[in-house]
Design a protein around this motif. Structure first.
Motif, PDB file in Angstrom:
ATOM      1  N   UNK A 148       0.808  -1.096   0.022  1.00 25.49           N
ATOM      2  CA  UNK A 148      -0.056  -0.045  -0.091  1.00 25.49           C
ATOM      3  C   UNK A 148       1.040   1.234  -0.003  1.00 25.49           C
ATOM      4  N   UNK A 149       1.924   1.193   0.844  1.00 27.93           N
ATOM      5  CA  UNK A 149       2.701   2.437   0.804  1.00 27.93           C
ATOM      6  C   UNK A 149       3.528   2.439  -0.638  1.00 27.93           C
ATOM      7  N   UNK A 150       3.853   1.321  -1.136  1.00 28.10           N
ATOM      8  CA  UNK A 150       4.683   1.664  -2.146  1.00 28.10           C
ATOM      9  C   UNK A 150       3.761   2.044  -3.618  1.00 28.10           C
ATOM     10  N   UNK A 151       2.451   1.646  -3.467  1.00 27.34           N
ATOM     11  CA  UNK A 151       1.559   2.180  -4.735  1.00 27.34           C
ATOM     12  C   UNK A 151       0.988   3.301  -4.291  1.00 27.34           C
ATOM     13  N   UNK A 152       1.258   3.765  -2.877  1.00 30.14           N
ATOM     14  CA  UNK A 152       0.661   5.241  -2.849  1.00 30.14           C
ATOM     15  C   UNK A 152       1.778   6.478  -2.858  1.00 30.14           C
ATOM     16  N   UNK A 153       2.883   5.965  -3.211  1.00 30.56           N
ATOM     17  CA  UNK A 153       3.900   6.966  -3.474  1.00 30.56           C
ATOM     18  C   UNK A 153       3.565   8.088  -4.633  1.00 30.56           C
ATOM     19  N   UNK A 154       3.005   7.320  -5.622  1.00 33.12           N
ATOM     20  CA  UNK A 154       2.716   8.181  -6.854  1.00 33.12           C
ATOM     21  C   UNK A 154       1.384   8.970  -6.788  1.00 33.12           C
ATOM     22  N   UNK A 155       0.715   8.525  -5.656  1.00 33.89           N
ATOM     23  CA  UNK A 155      -0.675   9.371  -5.704  1.00 33.89           C
ATOM     24  C   UNK A 155      -0.749  10.923  -5.833  1.00 33.89           C
ATOM     25  N   UNK A 156      -1.751  11.492  -6.343  1.00 37.25           N
ATOM     26  CA  UNK A 156      -2.758  10.818  -6.973  1.00 37.25           C
ATOM     27  C   UNK A 156      -2.887  10.364  -8.197  1.00 37.25           C
ATOM     28  N   UNK A 157      -1.684   9.784  -8.751  1.00 34.75           N
ATOM     29  CA  UNK A 157      -1.661   9.273  -9.851  1.00 34.75           C
ATOM     30  C   UNK A 157      -1.845   7.673  -9.850  1.00 34.75           C
ATOM     31  N   UNK A 158      -2.406   7.314  -8.857  1.00 31.21           N
ATOM     32  CA  UNK A 158      -2.399   5.794  -8.923  1.00 31.21           C
ATOM     33  C   UNK A 158      -3.485   5.400  -9.778  1.00 31.21           C
ATOM     34  N   UNK A 159      -3.534   3.913 -10.100  1.00 27.02           N
ATOM     35  CA  UNK A 159      -2.588   3.100  -9.599  1.00 27.02           C
ATOM     36  C   UNK A 159      -1.194   2.808 -10.360  1.00 27.02           C
ATOM     37  N   UNK A 160       0.081   3.384  -9.885  1.00 23.39           N
ATOM     38  CA  UNK A 160       1.174   3.345 -10.692  1.00 23.39           C
ATOM     39  C   UNK A 160       2.187   3.163  -9.564  1.00 23.39           C
ATOM     40  N   UNK A 161       3.219   2.533  -9.862  1.00 25.48           N
ATOM     41  CA  UNK A 161       4.067   2.323  -8.672  1.00 25.48           C
ATOM     42  C   UNK A 161       5.428   3.392  -8.908  1.00 25.48           C
ATOM     43  N   UNK A 162       5.719   4.011  -7.936  1.00 21.33           N
ATOM     44  CA  UNK A 162       6.981   4.765  -8.148  1.00 21.33           C
ATOM     45  C   UNK A 162       8.205   4.354  -7.089  1.00 21.33           C
TER      46      UNK A 162
ATOM     47  N   UNK B 150      15.589   0.478  -1.815  1.00 18.81           N
ATOM     48  CA  UNK B 150      14.520  -0.570  -2.479  1.00 18.81           C
ATOM     49  C   UNK B 150      13.540  -1.244  -1.240  1.00 18.81           C
ATOM     50  N   UNK B 151      14.203  -1.033   0.047  1.00 16.66           N
ATOM     51  CA  UNK B 151      13.597  -1.619   1.246  1.00 16.66           C
ATOM     52  C   UNK B 151      12.783  -0.731   2.269  1.00 16.66           C
ATOM     53  N   UNK B 152      12.697   0.658   1.534  1.00 14.77           N
ATOM     54  CA  UNK B 152      12.108   1.811   2.375  1.00 14.77           C
ATOM     55  C   UNK B 152      10.578   1.489   2.919  1.00 14.77           C
ATOM     56  N   UNK B 153       9.842   0.986   1.964  1.00 15.92           N
ATOM     57  CA  UNK B 153       8.433   0.609   2.443  1.00 15.92           C
ATOM     58  C   UNK B 153       8.252  -0.553   3.353  1.00 15.92           C
ATOM     59  N   UNK B 154       9.392  -1.396   3.260  1.00 10.81           N
ATOM     60  CA  UNK B 154       9.331  -2.389   4.282  1.00 10.81           C
ATOM     61  C   UNK B 154       9.528  -1.881   5.765  1.00 10.81           C
ATOM     62  N   UNK B 155      10.524  -0.955   5.831  1.00  9.04           N
ATOM     63  CA  UNK B 155      10.894  -0.300   6.847  1.00  9.04           C
ATOM     64  C   UNK B 155       9.886   0.464   7.461  1.00  9.04           C
ATOM     65  N   UNK B 156       9.399   1.222   6.552  1.00 12.17           N
ATOM     66  CA  UNK B 156       8.044   2.103   6.966  1.00 12.17           C
ATOM     67  C   UNK B 156       7.037   1.396   7.625  1.00 12.17           C
ATOM     68  N   UNK B 157       6.503   0.220   6.870  1.00 11.49           N
ATOM     69  CA  UNK B 157       5.515  -0.768   7.400  1.00 11.49           C
ATOM     70  C   UNK B 157       5.964  -1.350   8.677  1.00 11.49           C
ATOM     71  N   UNK B 158       7.098  -1.890   9.030  1.00 12.96           N
ATOM     72  CA  UNK B 158       7.323  -2.248  10.166  1.00 12.96           C
ATOM     73  C   UNK B 158       7.581  -1.557  11.232  1.00 12.96           C
ATOM     74  N   UNK B 159       7.869  -0.229  10.886  1.00 10.05           N
ATOM     75  CA  UNK B 159       8.027   0.936  12.267  1.00 10.05           C
ATOM     76  C   UNK B 159       6.617   1.277  12.781  1.00 10.05           C
ATOM     77  N   UNK B 160       5.622   1.387  11.648  1.00 10.01           N
ATOM     78  CA  UNK B 160       4.358   1.695  11.681  1.00 10.01           C
ATOM     79  C   UNK B 160       3.624   0.764  12.516  1.00 10.01           C
ATOM     80  N   UNK B 161       3.491  -0.328  12.258  1.00  5.80           N
ATOM     81  CA  UNK B 161       3.052  -1.541  12.807  1.00  5.80           C
ATOM     82  C   UNK B 161       3.638  -1.599  14.139  1.00  5.80           C
ATOM     83  N   UNK B 162       4.898  -1.803  14.309  1.00  8.14           N
ATOM     84  CA  UNK B 162       5.481  -1.956  15.768  1.00  8.14           C
ATOM     85  C   UNK B 162       4.992  -0.916  16.669  1.00  8.14           C
TER      86      UNK B 162
END
Ligand SMILES: [Zn+2]
Length: 201
Positions: free
Chosen positions: A72-86, A112-124
């Motif tokens: 979700x984080x990965x595919x929202x980076x390009x918002x509002x031009x979703x769905x597109x990955x940036x 490349x692992x930015x969104x993984x870290x973002x998800x991990x810290x948010x969830x923790x």
């Protein structure tokens, strides 16, 4: 590639060898509607090219939740031009230090692992705001993520971190697309097809 296609590719790689993949269904056409279903439980010992003893240190549902949050984080980076990955860049990785109070150590790896870290810290942060824990080192080693920490985290917190380390072996360290862990002349790295090109020269 759509968000559902990319997510399915990633799950099939990360859980390769797990019979529960037969129950996998991925749907959705946007970050908000992305949905994943798979039988819950502990994956089999050998999954996605990694072998754990006595068993993987995370449940399937933990890995799935982490992947959904990350995608979700990965595919929202390009918002509002979703769905597109940036693909995330170095500045996105560095911005995590401001976004997350616990992101106190440097990220010794590619963006490349930015969104993984973002998800991990948010969830923790969601599972327990008041726990006293800190990362001690976050780095790439032999092509995959090592996330060392100390202090007090509930079991789920440990699972989330273990799942992120596992997942990193299937995510291009440069751009975050599905990737493969390989050795080139003894140098291990996880790269997508695009970033593998010309790498041996
Ligand atoms: Zn890549």
């Amino acid at each position: 590639m759509t968000i559902a296609d990319e997510t399915r590719t990633l799950i099939q790689a990360a859980l390769a060898g797990d019979p529960a993949l037969a129950s996998l269904s991925v749907s959705g056409f946007s970050p908000e509607t992305l949905s994943v279903h798979i039988a819950p439980g502990r994956p089999v010992k050998s999954i996605g090219g990694f072998s754990y003893s006595p068993e993987p240190p995370f449940h399937r549902e933990t890995l799935m939740e982490l992947i959904i949050r990350m995608q979700r984080l990965r595919w929202q980076r390009a918002a509002p031009f979703v769905p597109e990955v940036m693909p995330p860049e170095q500045r996105d990785l560095q911005a995590l230090h401001k976004k997350h109070g616990k992101a106190t150590v440097g990220f010794e790896c590619g963006p490349g692992w930015t969104d993984t870290f973002d998800a991990v810290f948010t969830w923790l942060n969601e599972i327990d705001l008041n726990r006293d824990w800190s990362p001690s080192q976050i780095k790439e080693k032999y092509g995959t993520l090592r996330f060392y920490w100390y202090g007090d985290l509930p079991d789920l917190g440990d699972e989330i971190i273990e799942a992120a380390e596992h997942l990193s072996g299937h995510l291009c360290e440069i751009c975050g697309a599905p990737g493969v862990l390989r050795s080139d002349g003894g140098w291990w790295s996880t790269r997508c097809r695009d970033h593998r090109k010309g790498w041996q020269s």
